[in-house]
Design a protein around this motif. Structure first.
Motif, short mmCIF file in Angstrom:
data_model
loop_
_atom_site.label_atom_id
_atom_site.label_comp_id
_atom_site.label_asym_id
_atom_site.label_seq_id
_atom_site.Cartn_x
_atom_site.Cartn_y
_atom_site.Cartn_z
N ALA A 73 -22.12 52.70 -7.49
CA ALA A 73 -21.95 52.46 -6.06
C ALA A 73 -21.72 51.00 -5.72
CB ALA A 73 -23.19 52.96 -5.31
N HIS A 74 -21.87 50.11 -6.68
CA HIS A 74 -21.82 48.67 -6.38
C HIS A 74 -20.48 48.24 -5.79
CE1 HIS A 74 -22.85 44.46 -6.63
NE2 HIS A 74 -21.72 44.24 -7.27
N ARG A 75 -19.39 48.63 -6.40
CA ARG A 75 -18.07 48.18 -5.94
C ARG A 75 -17.81 48.64 -4.50
NH1 ARG A 75 -14.07 50.29 -9.52
NH2 ARG A 75 -13.39 51.78 -7.97
N HIS A 80 -17.96 47.32 1.43
CA HIS A 80 -18.56 47.39 2.77
C HIS A 80 -18.99 46.00 3.24
CE1 HIS A 80 -21.10 48.34 6.15
NE2 HIS A 80 -22.16 47.88 5.52
N HIS A 81 -19.54 45.19 2.35
CA HIS A 81 -19.96 43.84 2.74
C HIS A 81 -18.76 42.98 3.13
CE1 HIS A 81 -24.31 43.20 2.23
NE2 HIS A 81 -24.24 44.26 1.45
N GLU A 83 -15.78 44.21 4.22
CA GLU A 83 -15.09 44.85 5.34
C GLU A 83 -16.08 45.71 6.12
OE1 GLU A 83 -11.47 46.80 3.90
OE2 GLU A 83 -11.70 45.64 2.06
N PRO A 84 -17.04 45.07 6.81
CA PRO A 84 -18.14 45.82 7.42
C PRO A 84 -17.74 46.78 8.54
CG PRO A 84 -18.24 43.51 8.04
CD PRO A 84 -17.17 43.63 7.01
N ASP A 85 -16.57 46.59 9.12
CA ASP A 85 -16.15 47.48 10.20
C ASP A 85 -15.31 48.66 9.71
OD1 ASP A 85 -17.50 45.92 12.04
OD2 ASP A 85 -15.75 44.66 12.44
N GLU A 86 -14.95 48.65 8.43
CA GLU A 86 -14.17 49.76 7.89
C GLU A 86 -15.08 50.99 7.74
OE1 GLU A 86 -11.28 50.72 4.08
OE2 GLU A 86 -12.17 48.74 4.28
N LEU A 87 -14.53 52.16 7.99
CA LEU A 87 -15.30 53.40 7.87
C LEU A 87 -15.36 53.81 6.40
CD1 LEU A 87 -13.91 55.41 10.93
CD2 LEU A 87 -15.99 54.04 10.78
N LEU A 88 -16.44 53.42 5.73
CA LEU A 88 -16.65 53.73 4.32
C LEU A 88 -17.90 54.58 4.17
CD1 LEU A 88 -16.17 50.10 2.93
CD2 LEU A 88 -14.47 51.94 2.93
N ALA A 89 -17.84 55.55 3.27
CA ALA A 89 -19.01 56.40 3.04
C ALA A 89 -18.99 56.92 1.61
CB ALA A 89 -19.04 57.58 4.02
#
Length: 190
Positions: A73-75, A80-81, A83-89
């Motif tokens: 999950a690190h990458r 997310h760090h 591109e904090p506003d990108e919708l990532l899950a």
């Protein structure tokens, strides 16, 4: 870009995660209700334990899995760090698979009813985390309403600037226990 990266960055995966997680929590709750249980007290204790253990699971996975170099999950988390506003899950099916695997193990150890209620509460914590984290990044107002949202957003913004602090989103309790809580010093004008 790998298939996993495309799934993590997919808006469909992001929004469907909320649906899948809600359905998974509902499934566990219904299994608990319809389980042939002789002790409802044990089910209540299991549910309370699931709710309380969510915070430790959130903290532990964020600190020692998402921030661990080389973890699966690190990458995605570092993405997310950056591109904090990108919708990532996380892929919706990963959470579902892990939840059901844990449920199957718990059913052998603590029986159907308590295992189901424990998992329902744990999933409710996960849904709370996902919702609060989404609001921290996507509630488009300068001052979020309510103390909970203000504190959560402030703590989480600190985490994005100082990655070794404030791993908890739904609670700061475990950050305080493990000494990773950082709260900015607010200087009020006279």
């Amino acid at each position: 870009m790998s298939l996993l990266d495309r799934v993590v960055g997919s808006k469909l995966n992001y929004w469907f995660s909320f649906v899948a997680d809600g359905n998974t929590a509902s499934f566990f709750l219904l299994c608990g209700v319809f389980a042939n249980t002789t002790s409802w007290a044990s089910c209540a204790v299991a549910m309370a334990t699931g709710a309380l253990s969510w915070g430790l699971l959130e903290y532990s996975s964020h600190r020692w899995f998402f921030h661990l170099d080389g973890s699966p999950a690190h990458r995605g988390h570092m993405r997310h760090h950056h591109e904090p506003d990108e919708l990532l899950a996380m892929p919706w099916f990963a959470t579902t698979i892990v939840a059901f695997a844990l449920w199957f193990v718990l059913r052998v150890v603590i029986l159907d009813g308590p295992a189901s209620f424990y998992m329902a509460a744990l999933m409710a914590g996960y849904i709370s985390y996902g919702t609060l984290h989404h609001l921290d990044h996507h509630l488009n107002i300068n001052a979020p309403p309510g103390k909970l949202l203000k504190r959560s957003r402030a703590n989480h913004r600190i985490h994005h600037k100082m990655r070794d602090t404030n791993y908890g989103v739904t609670t700061t309790f475990w950050d305080r226990v493990f000494g990773t809580h950082y709260q900015s010093k607010r200087i009020d004008a006279p």
